[in-house]
Design a protein around this motif. Structure first.
Motif, short mmCIF file in Angstrom:
data_model
loop_
_atom_site.label_atom_id
_atom_site.label_comp_id
_atom_site.label_asym_id
_atom_site.label_seq_id
_atom_site.Cartn_x
_atom_site.Cartn_y
_atom_site.Cartn_z
N ASN A 219 -19.31 -7.78 -26.08
CA ASN A 219 -18.23 -6.82 -25.85
C ASN A 219 -18.74 -5.50 -25.29
OD1 ASN A 219 -16.02 -8.41 -26.44
ND2 ASN A 219 -16.16 -8.03 -28.64
N ILE A 220 -19.87 -5.59 -24.60
CA ILE A 220 -20.41 -4.42 -23.90
C ILE A 220 -20.67 -4.88 -22.47
CG2 ILE A 220 -22.37 -2.82 -23.72
CD1 ILE A 220 -22.72 -3.32 -26.83
N LEU A 221 -20.18 -4.12 -21.50
CA LEU A 221 -20.47 -4.47 -20.11
C LEU A 221 -21.61 -3.60 -19.61
CD1 LEU A 221 -16.84 -4.83 -18.62
CD2 LEU A 221 -18.28 -6.57 -19.72
N ASN A 222 -22.43 -4.20 -18.73
CA ASN A 222 -23.51 -3.46 -18.10
C ASN A 222 -23.04 -3.08 -16.70
OD1 ASN A 222 -25.81 -2.54 -16.87
ND2 ASN A 222 -27.12 -4.25 -17.51
N ASP A 223 -22.51 -1.86 -16.61
CA ASP A 223 -21.92 -1.40 -15.35
C ASP A 223 -22.98 -0.62 -14.57
OD1 ASP A 223 -20.05 -0.82 -13.39
OD2 ASP A 223 -19.23 0.90 -14.47
N ASN A 224 -23.70 -1.32 -13.74
CA ASN A 224 -24.81 -0.72 -12.97
C ASN A 224 -25.75 0.09 -13.87
OD1 ASN A 224 -24.16 -1.66 -10.35
ND2 ASN A 224 -22.43 -0.20 -10.33
N GLY A 225 -26.13 -0.50 -14.97
CA GLY A 225 -27.10 0.15 -15.86
C GLY A 225 -26.47 1.06 -16.91
N LYS A 226 -25.15 1.22 -16.88
CA LYS A 226 -24.49 2.09 -17.88
C LYS A 226 -23.57 1.25 -18.77
CE LYS A 226 -25.46 6.37 -16.21
NZ LYS A 226 -25.54 6.43 -14.77
N PRO A 227 -23.61 1.53 -20.09
CA PRO A 227 -22.76 0.72 -20.98
C PRO A 227 -21.28 1.11 -20.94
CG PRO A 227 -24.00 2.33 -22.26
CD PRO A 227 -24.43 2.50 -20.84
N VAL A 228 -20.44 0.10 -20.96
CA VAL A 228 -18.99 0.30 -21.13
C VAL A 228 -18.58 -0.62 -22.27
CG1 VAL A 228 -16.71 0.14 -20.06
CG2 VAL A 228 -18.69 0.77 -18.66
N ILE A 229 -17.96 -0.03 -23.28
CA ILE A 229 -17.54 -0.82 -24.45
C ILE A 229 -16.15 -1.39 -24.18
CG2 ILE A 229 -17.03 -0.73 -26.93
CD1 ILE A 229 -19.15 1.42 -27.22
N ILE A 230 -15.98 -2.69 -24.44
CA ILE A 230 -14.66 -3.30 -24.21
C ILE A 230 -14.15 -3.97 -25.48
CG2 ILE A 230 -15.04 -3.68 -21.74
CD1 ILE A 230 -15.46 -6.71 -22.52
N ASP A 231 -12.98 -4.57 -25.35
CA ASP A 231 -12.39 -5.40 -26.40
C ASP A 231 -12.20 -4.62 -27.71
OD1 ASP A 231 -11.30 -7.60 -27.53
OD2 ASP A 231 -13.08 -8.86 -27.44
N LEU A 232 -11.39 -3.56 -27.63
CA LEU A 232 -11.16 -2.73 -28.83
C LEU A 232 -9.96 -3.21 -29.65
CD1 LEU A 232 -12.99 -0.71 -27.07
CD2 LEU A 232 -12.17 0.96 -28.71
N SER A 233 -9.60 -4.48 -29.46
CA SER A 233 -8.44 -4.98 -30.19
C SER A 233 -8.69 -5.01 -31.70
CB SER A 233 -8.07 -6.37 -29.70
OG SER A 233 -9.14 -7.25 -29.86
N HIS A 234 -9.95 -5.22 -32.09
CA HIS A 234 -10.25 -5.29 -33.52
C HIS A 234 -10.45 -3.91 -34.15
CE1 HIS A 234 -11.11 -9.48 -32.62
NE2 HIS A 234 -11.05 -9.71 -33.91
N ALA A 235 -10.66 -2.88 -33.33
CA ALA A 235 -11.09 -1.59 -33.88
C ALA A 235 -10.13 -1.07 -34.95
CB ALA A 235 -11.24 -0.57 -32.76
N VAL A 236 -10.72 -0.58 -36.04
CA VAL A 236 -9.92 -0.14 -37.19
C VAL A 236 -10.07 1.35 -37.44
CG1 VAL A 236 -10.02 -2.40 -38.34
CG2 VAL A 236 -11.77 -0.69 -38.86
N ASP A 237 -9.08 1.89 -38.12
CA ASP A 237 -9.06 3.28 -38.54
C ASP A 237 -10.19 3.50 -39.57
OD1 ASP A 237 -6.74 5.60 -38.69
OD2 ASP A 237 -7.94 5.46 -40.53
N VAL A 238 -10.76 4.70 -39.60
CA VAL A 238 -11.85 4.97 -40.55
C VAL A 238 -11.40 4.91 -42.02
CG1 VAL A 238 -13.34 6.30 -39.01
CG2 VAL A 238 -11.57 7.48 -40.31
N ARG A 239 -10.08 4.89 -42.25
CA ARG A 239 -9.60 4.77 -43.63
C ARG A 239 -9.50 3.31 -44.07
NH1 ARG A 239 -4.19 7.84 -42.55
NH2 ARG A 239 -4.60 6.79 -40.59
N TYR A 240 -9.88 2.40 -43.20
CA TYR A 240 -9.81 0.95 -43.50
C TYR A 240 -10.77 0.63 -44.65
CZ TYR A 240 -9.13 -3.95 -42.02
OH TYR A 240 -8.78 -5.27 -41.95
N PRO A 241 -10.38 -0.30 -45.54
CA PRO A 241 -11.30 -0.65 -46.64
C PRO A 241 -12.66 -1.13 -46.11
CG PRO A 241 -9.18 -1.81 -46.85
CD PRO A 241 -9.13 -1.05 -45.57
N ASN A 242 -13.71 -0.73 -46.79
CA ASN A 242 -15.08 -1.14 -46.41
C ASN A 242 -15.47 -0.81 -44.98
OD1 ASN A 242 -16.09 -2.23 -48.79
ND2 ASN A 242 -14.90 -4.11 -48.47
#
Ligand SMILES: Nc1ncnc2c1ncn2[C@@H]1O[C@H](COP(=O)(O)OP(=O)(O)OP(=O)(O)O)[C@@H](O)[C@H]1O
Ligand SMILES: [Mg+2]
Length: 242
Positions: free
Chosen positions: A187-210
């Motif tokens: 879920n990280i793309l290598n865009d000409n040597g620079k990272p781009v993070i993708i697929d944030l569908s799972h990302a949770v709020d910092v108040r999420y348990p654990n």
């Protein structure tokens, strides 16, 4: 609310209809209508090739004038029970209804929202342009071809690449108040040597348990991958700050 599928009706122009004809056996009628609507609103002209046909989503690139955009289409056959279980403890989704279409469209909206937040916090992610029902339109990362996933093309400067990713996770956690929760070299793309993070569908709020365990897992995945490229694990102190 889920609406009954109506037969496709393209009042405005025939050529628009032709553009989606090839997909009539690929998508259900409601999804075709969503694609048609987004296209008539100017988010893209027409779908081109598939980038990935996945379990939960199909990712296509589409043409918009001279540019490309990415169209991520969540399948109606996605495991919505899993999506529900995953979203239910997130304080942003209290009272989420168990209806399948509602869950899938909330999931797509969640990815859109997470991408916007991440972007505002200074994390390099695809800019989201629109979300409607089960379809998300976002920036295309790459040149002629989509940028490769990190597992496919290793960076020439792995230490710098890793450090940028850690910096992004810090911004995501402290500024956007999110944890990716599904981070790995896929879920990280290598865009000409620079990272781009993708697929944030799972990302949770910092108040999420654990949430710290989820963040730790993301960080461990990075450390494990970069260790193979002889990059030493970076100690992360900001994890305690929240
Ligand atoms: N904005 C983008 N630009 C270029 N390529 C992309 C973009 N978004 C996704 N891709 C490509 O499509 C693949 C699948 O995308 P993504 O990881 O978002 O979906 P997925 O893993 O099928 O989704 P999910 O885990 O949410 O079911 C990626 O690995 C990447 O190769
Ligand atoms: Mg993915």
């Amino acid at each position: 609310m889920e609406r009954k599928a109506r037969p496709l009706r393209y009042k405005k122009n025939i050529s628009a209809r032709e553009k989606f004809k090839a997909y009539e056996n690929v998508f259900d009628q409601a999804t075709l209508r969503v694609l048609f609507k987004l296209s008539s609103q100017g988010y893209f002209d027409e779908l081109q090739g598939a980038i990935k046909i996945g379990k939960e989503a199909n990712v296509f690139f589409a043409i918009k004038g001279k540019k490309k955009v990415v169209v991520k289409i969540y399948r109606k056959s996605a495991n919505f029970k899993k999506m529900y279980d995953y979203m239910a403890p997130d304080p942003r989704y209290i009272g989420l209804k168990r209806n399948k279409m509602n869950i899938i469209s909330t999931w797509a909206k969640k990815e859109y929202r997470n991408l916007l937040k991440a972007r505002s916090a200074g994390v390099k992610v695809p800019t989201p342009y629109a979300v409607y029902q089960n379809v998300l339109v976002m920036e295309f990362i790459g040149d002629k071809e989509p940028a490769p996933q990190l597992n496919k093309v290793k960076p020439d400067e792995p230490k710098q690449f890793y450090e940028t990713l850690i910096k992004y996770l810090k911004k995501l956690y402290l500024n956007a108040k999110l944890v990716h929760a599904d981070l790995s070299e896929f879920n990280i793309l290598n865009d000409n040597g620079k990272p781009v993070i993708i697929d944030l569908s799972h990302a949770v709020d910092v108040r999420y348990p654990n949430v710290k365990a989820l963040l730790k897992r993301d960080l461990d995945n990075l450390a494990r991958f970069f260790k193979k490229l002889n990059v030493e694990e970076k100690e992360v102190k900001w994890i305690q700050k929240n």
